[in-house]
Design a protein around this motif. Structure first.
Motif, PDB file in Angstrom:
ATOM      1  N   THR A  80       0.839  -1.202   0.000  1.00  0.00           N
ATOM      2  CA  THR A  80       0.000   0.000   0.000  1.00  0.00           C
ATOM      3  C   THR A  80       0.868   1.245   0.000  1.00  0.00           C
ATOM      4  OG1 THR A  80      -1.791  -1.142   1.165  1.00  0.00           O
ATOM      5  CG2 THR A  80      -1.770   1.269   1.279  1.00  0.00           C
ATOM      6  N   GLY A  81       1.914   1.242   0.830  1.00  0.00           N
ATOM      7  CA  GLY A  81       2.825   2.390   0.879  1.00  0.00           C
ATOM      8  C   GLY A  81       3.528   2.619  -0.443  1.00  0.00           C
ATOM      9  N   PHE A  82       3.934   1.542  -1.083  1.00  0.00           N
ATOM     10  CA  PHE A  82       4.595   1.670  -2.383  1.00  0.00           C
ATOM     11  C   PHE A  82       3.653   2.278  -3.409  1.00  0.00           C
ATOM     12  CE2 PHE A  82       5.058  -0.102  -6.640  1.00  0.00           C
ATOM     13  CZ  PHE A  82       6.300   0.413  -6.993  1.00  0.00           C
ATOM     14  N   TYR A  83       2.429   1.773  -3.495  1.00  0.00           N
ATOM     15  CA  TYR A  83       1.488   2.280  -4.497  1.00  0.00           C
ATOM     16  C   TYR A  83       1.095   3.730  -4.202  1.00  0.00           C
ATOM     17  CZ  TYR A  83       0.999  -2.315  -6.636  1.00  0.00           C
ATOM     18  OH  TYR A  83       1.246  -3.488  -7.307  1.00  0.00           O
ATOM     19  N   GLU A  84       0.953   4.076  -2.952  1.00  0.00           N
ATOM     20  CA  GLU A  84       0.617   5.463  -2.613  1.00  0.00           C
ATOM     21  C   GLU A  84       1.737   6.405  -3.034  1.00  0.00           C
ATOM     22  OE1 GLU A  84      -0.244   5.363   1.545  1.00  0.00           O
ATOM     23  OE2 GLU A  84      -2.347   4.759   1.244  1.00  0.00           O
ATOM     24  N   ALA A  85       2.985   5.990  -2.820  1.00  0.00           N
ATOM     25  CA  ALA A  85       4.125   6.813  -3.250  1.00  0.00           C
ATOM     26  C   ALA A  85       4.174   6.912  -4.769  1.00  0.00           C
ATOM     27  CB  ALA A  85       5.427   6.222  -2.714  1.00  0.00           C
ATOM     28  N   SER A  86       3.886   5.808  -5.447  1.00  0.00           N
ATOM     29  CA  SER A  86       3.924   5.804  -6.909  1.00  0.00           C
ATOM     30  C   SER A  86       2.853   6.708  -7.500  1.00  0.00           C
ATOM     31  CB  SER A  86       3.731   4.373  -7.430  1.00  0.00           C
ATOM     32  OG  SER A  86       4.779   3.533  -7.013  1.00  0.00           O
ATOM     33  N   GLU A  87       1.696   6.744  -6.866  1.00  0.00           N
ATOM     34  CA  GLU A  87       0.589   7.558  -7.385  1.00  0.00           C
ATOM     35  C   GLU A  87       0.922   9.043  -7.395  1.00  0.00           C
ATOM     36  OE1 GLU A  87      -2.789   6.590  -5.040  1.00  0.00           O
ATOM     37  OE2 GLU A  87      -3.112   4.641  -6.018  1.00  0.00           O
ATOM     38  N   GLN A  88       1.817   9.471  -6.519  1.00  0.00           N
ATOM     39  CA  GLN A  88       2.175  10.886  -6.470  1.00  0.00           C
ATOM     40  C   GLN A  88       2.898  11.331  -7.734  1.00  0.00           C
ATOM     41  OE1 GLN A  88       4.229  11.904  -2.831  1.00  0.00           O
ATOM     42  NE2 GLN A  88       2.895  10.599  -1.592  1.00  0.00           N
ATOM     43  N   LEU A  89       3.654  10.425  -8.341  1.00  0.00           N
ATOM     44  CA  LEU A  89       4.389  10.751  -9.557  1.00  0.00           C
ATOM     45  C   LEU A  89       3.751  10.159 -10.808  1.00  0.00           C
ATOM     46  CD1 LEU A  89       8.044  10.296  -8.290  1.00  0.00           C
ATOM     47  CD2 LEU A  89       6.843  12.432  -8.723  1.00  0.00           C
ATOM     48  N   HIS A  90       2.820   9.237 -10.610  1.00  0.00           N
ATOM     49  CA  HIS A  90       2.161   8.575 -11.737  1.00  0.00           C
ATOM     50  C   HIS A  90       0.651   8.639 -11.535  1.00  0.00           C
ATOM     51  CE1 HIS A  90       5.823   6.917 -13.592  1.00  0.00           C
ATOM     52  NE2 HIS A  90       6.258   6.823 -12.359  1.00  0.00           N
TER      53      HIS A  90
END
Length: 216
Positions: free
Chosen positions: A131-141
């Motif tokens: 979940t943390g990885f996807y949340e971080a990714s969503e900020q740039l993608h």
């Protein structure tokens, strides 16, 4: 969870991979057909004409063939040959290498999350880590955030399935939020040699980066 390094700002993620998953055996079929033709256009036509991917409809065959072929076109001839003729471990490794070359999301996940967990001796992958990885990714993608809930679930489940299939994740998920144990996959000497020196691709197999030699 803090990442080892920030997720790279890059071009839009390729999210069409849910049409295929890893599919090492079918990727090998396409690689062998390409060995016959030496031409990707002819390979496509032959795979579809033979129904080599064993789909129930032409439309399904086209979607599956297109996704797998676009990955395999990024492999070198030696990598394609190992995919076509190698052992089951070799097929898994080369199919995953093709995924890494096409799907930046998988590079960032293995490099910034899974490899980091091994480096800090925390091999247990938890749902909260993902979940943390996807949340971080969503900020740039933002294309990730723009997906419907069902499409997001499909992306997440397909990624997890590929990690398990290639041997990067062992064990079943449980109700406490544990997804499995992170581990390095089995690689033959031939497979290891063909991964090469690209540190992002090496990270995709949870291999330590190669040190760059200083220029004199």
């Amino acid at each position: 969870m803090a990442m080892a390094k920030a997720v790279d700002k890059a071009a839009k993620y390729c999210l069409s991979f849910t049409a295929a998953g890893l599919k090492p055996e079918l990727a090998a079929v396409i690689a062998r057909t390409h060995g016959e033709t030496g031409n990707w256009k002819q390979t496509r036509a032959l795979v579809l004409a033979r129904n080599a991917l064993q789909t129930r409809s032409l439309s399904s065959a086209k979607r599956l063939e297109s996704e797998l072929r676009q990955r395999l076109q990024l492999l070198s001839n030696p990598q394609l040959e190992l995919l076509a003729e190698g052992s089951s471990d070799d097929r898994l490794a080369m199919a995953w290498l093709a995924v890494l070359k096409r799907i930046q999301l998988t590079v960032e996940l293995t490099r910034d999350l899974l490899l980091n967990k091994l480096e800090v001796s925390d091999a247990q992958l938890r749902r909260s880590d993902m979940t943390g990885f996807y949340e971080a990714s969503e900020q740039l993608h933002p294309e990730l955030q723009a997906l419907t809930v069902s499409s997001q679930k499909k992306v997440h489940s397909t990624v997890l399935a590929m990690l398990r299939e290639v041997g990067l994740l062992e064990g079943k998920a449980n109700r406490s939020g544990l997804l499995g144990t992170v581990q390095r996959p089995s690689l033959s000497p031939e497979g290891l040699a063909l991964i090469g020196d690209d540190n992002d691709l090496r990270a995709g197999f949870l291999l330590k980066p190669k040190q760059r030699r200083a220029k004199r």
